[in-house]
Design an enzyme around this catalytic site. Sequence first.
Site, PDB file in Angstrom:
ATOM      1  N   ASP A 149       0.860  -1.185   0.000  1.00 51.02           N
ATOM      2  CA  ASP A 149       0.000   0.000   0.000  1.00 51.02           C
ATOM      3  C   ASP A 149       0.895   1.234   0.000  1.00 51.02           C
ATOM      4  O   ASP A 149       1.992   1.213   0.557  1.00 51.02           O
ATOM      5  CB  ASP A 149      -0.894   0.016   1.242  1.00 51.02           C
ATOM      6  N   ASP A 170      -6.852  -1.337  -4.680  1.00 52.77           N
ATOM      7  CA  ASP A 170      -7.918  -0.970  -3.738  1.00 52.77           C
ATOM      8  C   ASP A 170      -8.841   0.084  -4.347  1.00 52.77           C
ATOM      9  O   ASP A 170     -10.066   0.009  -4.209  1.00 52.77           O
ATOM     10  CB  ASP A 170      -7.332  -0.437  -2.432  1.00 52.77           C
TER      11      ASP A 170
END
Length: 192
Positions: A143, A157
Site C-alpha cells: 500500500d 484498492d
Amino acid sequence: MTASDPADTPAPPVSPAPPASPAPRRVLLLLWAVTATAYALDLASKIAVVAGLEGRAPVHLISDWLVLQAQRNSGAALGIGETTTIVFTLIATAVSVTVVRLSRRLASTPWAIALGLLLGGALGNLTDRLFRSPGHFQGAVVDFIAVNNFSVMNLADWSLTCGCALAVLLSFRNTPMSTAPAPTPAAAPTES
C-alpha cells in the site's frame, strides 16, 4: 359465418425465453481491457514503490491530504484482519472466478467497466497475496497512497472501490447485466 369477438380468441402460447446469448465481443473486449489496464497500473505502481519508496521517508504531494508512503498490509482496508490473510486471498479468488463466470453472459458496457475494475483490483491484490513475502497465500499487499491520514491504499484498492461503487449504482438503477431475448410466440398449429 359469424364474426368472432377478438377477445374470445386465445393468445398464441408463449415459449420460454431461450438462455441469454453469449456476451457480445465488444463488451468482452472492454471488460478484458479494463481488467488488464487496472491490473497493469497496479502492478507497475507497486514495483515502482518497492524499488523507489520503500524504506524511505513519505512524500507529501499535497500537505497531509495526499501522501505517498510505502507500507505492507497483511489484512484488509484500515488494517482489519491482519491475522486472517488467507481469508482475503480466498475472497479475491472468489471475486475473480465470479467475474469470469459472469462475463459469459455480459452485454452491458457499464457493467463491463464495473466488473473489469473489480477483476483488475482483485487480481492486483491476489498477486501480492500469492507472491510477496511471506508467500503461500499469505503475502502482504503493498500500500502507498495515504489520503488525509485516513487509510493507506494502492491502485488495486481504488479499482475495487470504484468497481463496487459503479456496481451498486448500476444495481440501484436496475441496469441489466445481460440482455435476455424477449419471449417469442410459439408457432400456432396448422390445421389440416
